[in-house]
Design an enzyme around this catalytic site. Structure first.
Site, PDB file in Angstrom:
ATOM      1  N   GLU A   1      -3.822   3.755  -0.182  1.00  0.00           N
ATOM      2  CA  GLU A   1      -2.382   3.910  -0.418  1.00  0.00           C
ATOM      3  C   GLU A   1      -1.979   2.778  -1.357  1.00  0.00           C
ATOM      4  O   GLU A   1      -1.891   1.631  -0.939  1.00  0.00           O
ATOM      5  CB  GLU A   1      -1.635   3.811   0.914  1.00  0.00           C
ATOM      6  CG  GLU A   1      -0.142   3.731   0.794  1.00  0.00           C
ATOM      7  CD  GLU A   1       0.532   3.336   2.108  1.00  0.00           C
ATOM      8  OE1 GLU A   1       1.619   2.715   2.031  1.00  0.00           O
ATOM      9  OE2 GLU A   1      -0.016   3.610   3.198  1.00  0.00           O
TER      10      GLU A   1
ATOM     11  N   ARG B   1       5.178  -1.349  -5.076  1.00  0.00           N
ATOM     12  CA  ARG B   1       5.864  -2.647  -5.001  1.00  0.00           C
ATOM     13  C   ARG B   1       5.706  -3.464  -6.281  1.00  0.00           C
ATOM     14  O   ARG B   1       6.260  -4.546  -6.384  1.00  0.00           O
ATOM     15  CB  ARG B   1       5.284  -3.476  -3.848  1.00  0.00           C
ATOM     16  CG  ARG B   1       5.488  -2.897  -2.494  1.00  0.00           C
ATOM     17  CD  ARG B   1       4.905  -3.822  -1.446  1.00  0.00           C
ATOM     18  NE  ARG B   1       4.561  -3.088  -0.248  1.00  0.00           N
ATOM     19  CZ  ARG B   1       3.838  -3.564   0.730  1.00  0.00           C
ATOM     20  NH1 ARG B   1       3.334  -4.785   0.657  1.00  0.00           N
ATOM     21  NH2 ARG B   1       3.588  -2.834   1.786  1.00  0.00           N
TER      22      ARG B   1
ATOM     23  N   LYS C   1       4.562   7.729   9.659  1.00  0.00           N
ATOM     24  CA  LYS C   1       4.154   6.329   9.652  1.00  0.00           C
ATOM     25  C   LYS C   1       5.013   5.613  10.695  1.00  0.00           C
ATOM     26  O   LYS C   1       6.211   5.871  10.799  1.00  0.00           O
ATOM     27  CB  LYS C   1       4.404   5.745   8.257  1.00  0.00           C
ATOM     28  CG  LYS C   1       4.080   4.276   8.126  1.00  0.00           C
ATOM     29  CD  LYS C   1       4.267   3.819   6.686  1.00  0.00           C
ATOM     30  CE  LYS C   1       3.952   2.349   6.544  1.00  0.00           C
ATOM     31  NZ  LYS C   1       3.852   1.944   5.139  1.00  0.00           N
TER      32      LYS C   1
END
Length: 183
Positions: free
Chosen positions: A32, A36, A120
């Site tokens: 993943e 960011r 998640k």
């Protein structure tokens, strides 16, 4: 299926190759790559092109624009720290798995209303970890979880032993892979 999802933060595009090779070296064929950093889209494109045997997704996707960029880059799944209806709709339209962050009954109900059954659970260590997920699975038996945050070698086996765990996520897998690969 390996149940580990490394959360990968690529600060410079040149790191992508080394990190992906290190993950493969320890038997992890999924990553993943987070949105960011400024080079996230390019890192996803690079990883998808150069590591076709790996399942490369985009993480920390918080809006429709990022979701579209990630999908255009070739991401095979999308992960968010929270639930975004617009990201869910984009993913559904493209037939891609979307794993939104959900830690409350209300968020899980919203995910279910969008057809999402894998969420998640972030940050797992802050929101009660395995104990909280087990409590939530009572009213939501159809939900599977991807706990992320605070999972390490001391507790990973306990998480993985529970049948409601779809996978576990964390940046620690990247550190582990790099350390083992450099030996």
């Amino acid at each position: 299926m390996d149940k580990k999802i490394p959360v990968v933060v690529i600060k410079e595009l040149g790191e992508t190759d080394k990190i992906m090779r290190a993950l493969k070296n320890i038997g992890i064929f999924r990553a993943e790559i987070t949105f960011r950093t400024a080079c996230a889209k390019e890192a996803i494109e690079y990883a998808v092109k150069n590591f076709p045997d790996m399942n490369i997704g985009a993480g920390t996707v918080i809006n429709a624009e990022q979701a579209k960029e990630a999908i255009a880059a070739g991401a095979k799944f999308i992960v968010s720290p929270g639930l975004s209806v617009e990201v869910a709709e984009i993913c559904r339209g493209k037939g891609l798995p979307y794993f939104p962050g959900c830690v409350t009954p209300t968020e899980i109900m919203q995910a279910l209303s969008l057809g999402i059954t894998v969420v998640k659970f972030f940050p797992a260590n802050v929101y009660g970890g395995l104990k909280a997920m087990k409590a939530l699975s009572g009213p939501f038996p159809q939900i599977k979880f991807i706990p992320t945050g605070g999972i390490d070698e001391s507790n990973i086996d306990e998480y993985l032993a529970w049948d409601k765990i779809y996978a576990v996520g964390g940046s620690g897998f990247v550190k582990e892979a790099l350390e083992k690969w450099q030996k």
